[in-house]
Design a protein around this motif. Structure first.
Motif, PDB file in Angstrom:
ATOM      1  N   VAL A 115       0.834  -1.201   0.000  1.00 52.41           N
ATOM      2  CA  VAL A 115       0.000   0.000   0.000  1.00 52.41           C
ATOM      3  C   VAL A 115       0.872   1.255   0.000  1.00 52.41           C
ATOM      4  O   VAL A 115       0.582   2.234  -0.711  1.00 52.41           O
ATOM      5  N   LEU A 116       1.949   1.240   0.763  1.00 51.68           N
ATOM      6  CA  LEU A 116       2.861   2.388   0.780  1.00 51.68           C
ATOM      7  C   LEU A 116       3.501   2.598  -0.590  1.00 51.68           C
ATOM      8  O   LEU A 116       3.633   3.741  -1.051  1.00 51.68           O
ATOM      9  N   VAL A 117       3.899   1.513  -1.232  1.00 53.02           N
ATOM     10  CA  VAL A 117       4.505   1.618  -2.568  1.00 53.02           C
ATOM     11  C   VAL A 117       3.510   2.199  -3.562  1.00 53.02           C
ATOM     12  O   VAL A 117       3.842   3.110  -4.346  1.00 53.02           O
ATOM     13  N   ARG A 118       2.283   1.721  -3.538  1.00 54.25           N
ATOM     14  CA  ARG A 118       1.277   2.198  -4.487  1.00 54.25           C
ATOM     15  C   ARG A 118       0.852   3.636  -4.164  1.00 54.25           C
ATOM     16  O   ARG A 118       0.578   4.428  -5.072  1.00 54.25           O
ATOM     17  N   SER A 119       0.817   3.997  -2.897  1.00 56.19           N
ATOM     18  CA  SER A 119       0.507   5.377  -2.515  1.00 56.19           C
ATOM     19  C   SER A 119       1.583   6.328  -3.033  1.00 56.19           C
ATOM     20  O   SER A 119       1.282   7.421  -3.521  1.00 56.19           O
ATOM     21  N   GLN A 120       2.843   5.912  -2.923  1.00 54.57           N
ATOM     22  CA  GLN A 120       3.934   6.739  -3.427  1.00 54.57           C
ATOM     23  C   GLN A 120       3.861   6.868  -4.946  1.00 54.57           C
ATOM     24  O   GLN A 120       4.157   7.939  -5.505  1.00 54.57           O
ATOM     25  N   GLN A 121       3.439   5.817  -5.622  1.00 57.32           N
ATOM     26  CA  GLN A 121       3.278   5.877  -7.074  1.00 57.32           C
ATOM     27  C   GLN A 121       2.209   6.897  -7.453  1.00 57.32           C
ATOM     28  O   GLN A 121       2.389   7.684  -8.387  1.00 57.32           O
ATOM     29  N   VAL A 122       1.091   6.900  -6.724  1.00 54.95           N
ATOM     30  CA  VAL A 122       0.039   7.897  -6.966  1.00 54.95           C
ATOM     31  C   VAL A 122       0.584   9.301  -6.736  1.00 54.95           C
ATOM     32  O   VAL A 122       0.343  10.218  -7.534  1.00 54.95           O
ATOM     33  N   GLN A 123       1.329   9.491  -5.658  1.00 56.63           N
ATOM     34  CA  GLN A 123       1.926  10.798  -5.367  1.00 56.63           C
ATOM     35  C   GLN A 123       2.838  11.236  -6.507  1.00 56.63           C
ATOM     36  O   GLN A 123       2.811  12.408  -6.934  1.00 56.63           O
ATOM     37  N   ASN A 124       3.633  10.330  -7.034  1.00 59.06           N
ATOM     38  CA  ASN A 124       4.537  10.664  -8.141  1.00 59.06           C
ATOM     39  C   ASN A 124       3.748  11.082  -9.376  1.00 59.06           C
ATOM     40  O   ASN A 124       4.118  12.050 -10.059  1.00 59.06           O
ATOM     41  N   TRP A 125       2.691  10.351  -9.693  1.00 60.24           N
ATOM     42  CA  TRP A 125       1.867  10.715 -10.851  1.00 60.24           C
ATOM     43  C   TRP A 125       1.256  12.099 -10.682  1.00 60.24           C
ATOM     44  O   TRP A 125       1.195  12.882 -11.623  1.00 60.24           O
ATOM     45  N   LEU A 126       0.789  12.393  -9.488  1.00 55.16           N
ATOM     46  CA  LEU A 126       0.167  13.698  -9.238  1.00 55.16           C
ATOM     47  C   LEU A 126       1.185  14.825  -9.394  1.00 55.16           C
ATOM     48  O   LEU A 126       0.859  15.899  -9.904  1.00 55.16           O
ATOM     49  N   GLU A 127       2.404  14.584  -8.962  1.00 55.14           N
ATOM     50  CA  GLU A 127       3.447  15.611  -9.075  1.00 55.14           C
ATOM     51  C   GLU A 127       3.845  15.859 -10.523  1.00 55.14           C
ATOM     52  O   GLU A 127       4.350  16.936 -10.856  1.00 55.14           O
ATOM     53  N   GLU A 128       3.609  14.888 -11.391  1.00 54.31           N
ATOM     54  CA  GLU A 128       3.950  15.041 -12.810  1.00 54.31           C
ATOM     55  C   GLU A 128       2.900  15.846 -13.581  1.00 54.31           C
ATOM     56  O   GLU A 128       3.170  16.296 -14.698  1.00 54.31           O
ATOM     57  N   ARG A 129       1.724  16.012 -13.008  1.00 52.16           N
ATOM     58  CA  ARG A 129       0.627  16.672 -13.708  1.00 52.16           C
ATOM     59  C   ARG A 129       0.533  18.141 -13.309  1.00 52.16           C
ATOM     60  O   ARG A 129       0.875  18.519 -12.191  1.00 52.16           O
ATOM     61  N   GLU A 130       0.066  18.957 -14.242  1.00 54.94           N
ATOM     62  CA  GLU A 130      -0.164  20.373 -13.933  1.00 54.94           C
ATOM     63  C   GLU A 130      -1.539  20.504 -13.289  1.00 54.94           C
ATOM     64  O   GLU A 130      -2.558  20.234 -13.914  1.00 54.94           O
ATOM     65  N   ILE A 131      -1.559  20.884 -12.032  1.00 55.85           N
ATOM     66  CA  ILE A 131      -2.803  21.007 -11.276  1.00 55.85           C
ATOM     67  C   ILE A 131      -2.937  22.448 -10.814  1.00 55.85           C
ATOM     68  O   ILE A 131      -1.996  23.035 -10.267  1.00 55.85           O
ATOM     69  N   LYS A 132      -4.118  23.015 -11.017  1.00 53.68           N
ATOM     70  CA  LYS A 132      -4.261  24.468 -10.947  1.00 53.68           C
ATOM     71  C   LYS A 132      -4.829  25.022  -9.642  1.00 53.68           C
ATOM     72  O   LYS A 132      -5.106  26.196  -9.547  1.00 53.68           O
TER      73      LYS A 132
END
Length: 297
Positions: A115-132
């Motif tokens: 779960v920690l590994v997959r949570s970190q993966q989600v965090q990485n994806w979010l950081e790659e996106r432009e969010i306004k």
């Protein structure tokens, strides 16, 4: 009077309509949703067919494409197993599929690392996106106000999480007043963050019952501090329920094995509102991180 058919809906709402046990009035209207309120002040929603299922909601085909005009306080009632707006429209539910938010179980101990590994993966994806906006703001063109609000959201929420980590519920309840209602929009970012947090605390077999009880104890405070629409979403989260796409994301995060599907489910949540989806995801990730810290993982 025009007639429409509900495609699916929350089981409790469909049963109330089918048993001729519901009445209320129009509370608020938007492009793809109409909120109704019953005599007790509880909100119900008529949603466009392209939206996902949600608590106290029915999805209706064709209703919003025809721009039905329903002024605020228009009476709504049930007659012959149909939801009626007298002289304007009727919505049949006899063929609607019944929906319930799934019971989502907190992962077993042996799955914590995954779960920690997959949570970190989600965090990485979010950081790659432009969010306004909101908690996940990373837009280079963000205004000074947006940057200030982003900083304030994390500052106040971090203090709240610290109180919860240190098992200081009364201080956390006081701090909650600084998070609820914080941020612009119909559902402020602080409220959306708390929705995500609550959906972790209310999973089945969550290891810290005290955090579930803390949420219940905060309910009256939350109701006083925010608007009816935002409170309704938060109240359902305190009961352990949310929109269908959020439940699907959590199930995939906890029990899935495929990154592509996890990302797809994440993007579906991210698409909610202008910043609501991102703020809910931030709350979910913060809730998982807090829980793993308490579990000393």
């Amino acid at each position: 009077m025009k007639s429409y058919q509900s495609l699916s809906g929350a089981q409790n709402f469909l049963v109330e309509i089918q048993e001729n046990q519901w009445s209320g009035e129009v509370h608020s209207t938007f492009e793809r949703t109409i909120n109704l309120v019953d005599g007790s002040g509880t909100l119900y929603t008529i949603a466009a067919a392209e939206l996902d299922d949600a608590p106290n909601t029915i999805r209706v085909a064709g209703f919003f494409k025809e721009h039905i005009h329903l002024p605020l306080k228009t009476p709504a009632f049930v007659q012959n197993n149909q939801l009626m707006f007298e002289g304007v429209a009727s919505i049949a539910v006899n063929e609607a599929r019944k929906w319930q938010y799934p019971q989502i179980k907190f992962p077993a101990k042996e799955a914590y690392e995954q779960v920690l590994v997959r949570s970190q993966q989600v965090q990485n994806w979010l950081e790659e996106r432009e969010i306004k906006g909101g908690y996940l703001l990373n837009d280079r063109q963000a205004t000074t106000y947006e940057k200030m609000m982003h900083t304030m959201l994390w500052k106040e929420s971090t203090i709240l999480l610290e109180y919860l980590k240190n098992k200081q519920p009364f201080q956390a309840m006081t701090q909650l007043n600084r998070v609820i209602g914080l941020g612009p929009g119909l559902t402020p970012s602080g409220d959306d963050f708390l929705v995500g947090l609550a959906l972790i605390f209310t999973t089945v077999e969550y290891p810290y019952h005290s955090l579930q009880q803390w949420l219940v104890n905060c309910r009256k405070t939350i109701k006083r501090r925010t608007n009816a629409i935002s409170f309704s979403t938060l109240d359902w989260a305190i009961k352990g329920a949310a929109r269908e796409r959020i439940g699907e994301f959590l199930n995939e995060l906890f029990y899935g094995e495929h990154d592509a599907l996890l990302k797809q489910k994440m993007l579906a949540v991210l698409a909610i509102g202008s910043s609501s989806g991102g703020d809910i995801l931030a709350g979910i990730l913060a809730g998982i991180a807090l829980t793993m810290t308490l579990l000393e993982i």
